[in-house]
Motif scaffolding. Structure first.
Motif, mmCIF file in Angstrom:
data_model
loop_
_atom_site.group_PDB
_atom_site.id
_atom_site.type_symbol
_atom_site.label_atom_id
_atom_site.label_comp_id
_atom_site.label_asym_id
_atom_site.label_seq_id
_atom_site.Cartn_x
_atom_site.Cartn_y
_atom_site.Cartn_z
ATOM 1 N N ASP A 15 0.836 -1.201 0.000
ATOM 2 C CA ASP A 15 0.000 0.000 0.000
ATOM 3 C C ASP A 15 0.871 1.251 0.000
ATOM 4 O O ASP A 15 0.542 2.249 -0.641
ATOM 5 N N CYS A 16 1.990 1.160 0.728
ATOM 6 C CA CYS A 16 2.844 2.332 0.864
ATOM 7 C C CYS A 16 4.288 1.901 1.091
ATOM 8 O O CYS A 16 4.555 0.993 1.878
ATOM 9 N N LEU A 17 5.206 2.544 0.384
ATOM 10 C CA LEU A 17 6.630 2.361 0.636
ATOM 11 C C LEU A 17 7.220 3.701 1.054
ATOM 12 O O LEU A 17 6.884 4.749 0.490
ATOM 13 N N VAL A 18 8.101 3.653 2.045
ATOM 14 C CA VAL A 18 8.698 4.852 2.622
ATOM 15 C C VAL A 18 10.182 4.885 2.276
ATOM 16 O O VAL A 18 10.887 3.882 2.451
ATOM 17 N N GLY A 120 6.053 -0.621 3.793
ATOM 18 C CA GLY A 120 7.435 -1.080 3.719
ATOM 19 C C GLY A 120 8.391 0.092 3.734
ATOM 20 O O GLY A 120 8.014 1.233 3.422
ATOM 21 N N LEU A 121 9.622 -0.203 4.084
ATOM 22 C CA LEU A 121 10.683 0.803 4.096
ATOM 23 C C LEU A 121 11.680 0.401 3.024
ATOM 24 O O LEU A 121 12.256 -0.694 3.071
ATOM 25 N N ILE A 122 11.871 1.256 2.034
ATOM 26 C CA ILE A 122 12.722 0.920 0.893
ATOM 27 C C ILE A 122 13.994 1.757 0.926
ATOM 28 O O ILE A 122 13.996 2.905 1.382
ATOM 29 N N GLY A 123 15.085 1.161 0.475
ATOM 30 C CA GLY A 123 16.337 1.907 0.420
ATOM 31 C C GLY A 123 17.457 1.041 -0.103
ATOM 32 O O GLY A 123 17.336 -0.180 -0.209
#
Length: 364
Positions: A15-18, A120-123
């Protein structure tokens, strides 16, 4: 901690990636992460760190400028799915910073269809610079391959060492690392006053480094700062020369070779700001002492600051300050008027640490 998911593998959409970064400036490595996030999630939240801080060689561009640079790299459809929000650092309190991130994400990624959103947290996992990836175990982590050969710190180094030929650098070498919209913005920036002031600071920094170039080990400097508070006001000085010309700072300076730390702090208050408070009263008002040691806190390099918190008894009148000829200008500033963008180096965060000031500034 949820194991990292390979961003190239098949998995249900988020739904959302940060994505959290400083984007000083936004470069093609950052865009690669955001493009991958847009493929994997309905919505992407880009959190721009070091917001509301004074311009410096490490943080040359303000949040609004970085947001505009990021927006310029995406089309209308992608921009509709991008939320770009500011994030104030909390250098000496991870819990305050984590809470700010959690609250901003919660407010943007509202529950959908009576269920909790998948966040989720993306990087790009690149060691210490991405330490924040370990601070949010409630979110899934998505790892994106690092784009080799692109470094924001190297871009800044080249930009501030290329004056007066910054335009040549931006039209040639920088084009390999930066999207066209960012190049155009930086060209305009390099024609303005703020760039010239940062160039002045770069020259001073180079002279400073040259003076210590023959030292057998990298120097570590020790300074003191005074946080003097009375009746809802804090004592600050306005710097009259680079670095940080025009910014407010806590009174302080380097210690003398044969001086104890508290004695150095009291000397600075006596000599630099001529604070009309007897030394015994100051000593009796001492409420805290702390070492501030964030590695990037000072432009000089590794600089440790021992800060002392003096809480003076409330009075109808604030103590008088006698101007020092040729020195920085001291004044009492209401705590409600403190602006992180107007404070030198990490001095806002030092005040924040002692007084427990909130981390909420500005708007997204």
């Amino acid at each position: 901690m949820t194991p990292f998911t390979d961003a190239t593998s098949e998995s249900p959409d988020f739904d959302c990636l940060v994505f959290i970064g400083r984007f000083q400036p936004p470069h093609l490595g950052h865009l690669a992460v955001i493009h991958e996030a847009l493929k994997r999630a309905r919505q992407v939240i880009v959190m721009v760190g070091s917001a509301w801080q004074a311009r410096s060689l490490r943080n040359p561009w303000r949040f609004e400028e970085r947001r505009a640079m990021l927006r310029s790299a995406f089309d209308t459809d992608d921009n509709e799915r991008l939320a770009i929000v500011p994030l104030l650092d909390a250098l000496y309190n991870n819990d305050v910073w984590v809470r700010d991130v959690q609250r901003k994400v919660r407010d943007i990624a509202s529950p959908l269809e009576a269920r909790l959103p998948r966040i989720g947290l993306i990087g790009a996992n690149r060691g210490q610079s991405s330490y924040y990836l370990t601070l949010f175990p409630q979110w899934e982590s998505v790892s994106v391959p690092l784009v080799e050969g692109i470094s924001a710190s190297q871009i800044r180094e080249r930009l501030f060492h290329s004056s007066p030929s910054a335009g040549d650098y931006l039209s040639t070498g920088a084009s390999h690392d930066l999207p066209p919209g960012v190049v155009d913005t930086l060209c305009d920036f390099c024609a303005g006053y703020d760039y010239r002031q940062l160039i002045e600071e770069q020259v001073l920094l180079d002279q400073y480094r040259s003076a210590w170039a023959q030292a057998p080990y990298p120097p570590i400097f020790v300074t003191v700062n005074a946080v003097v508070v009375q009746s809802g006001h804090v004592l600050l000085v306005r710097r009259t020369a680079a670095p940080g010309k025009g910014l407010y700072a806590l009174p302080g300076g380097f210690i003398n070779p044969h001086e104890r730390l508290l004695d150095a702090c009291l000397r600075e208050l006596r000599e630099r700001v001529r604070l009309k408070v007897p030394e015994p009263v100051l000593k009796g008002s001492l409420r805290g002492q702390r070492l501030f040691d964030e590695p990037h806190r000072s432009w000089r390099g590794r600089t440790l600051a021992e800060a002392f918190y003096f809480a003076l008894r409330p009075e109808q009148q604030l103590p008088r300050l006698k101007p020092v000829q040729g020195g920085d200008h001291a004044r009492w500033v209401a705590l409600a008027d403190l602006d992180p963008e107007s404070l030198f180096e990490d001095h806002f965060f030092i005040i924040q640490d002692f007084l427990g000031l909130p981390a909420d500034f500005g708007s997204s």
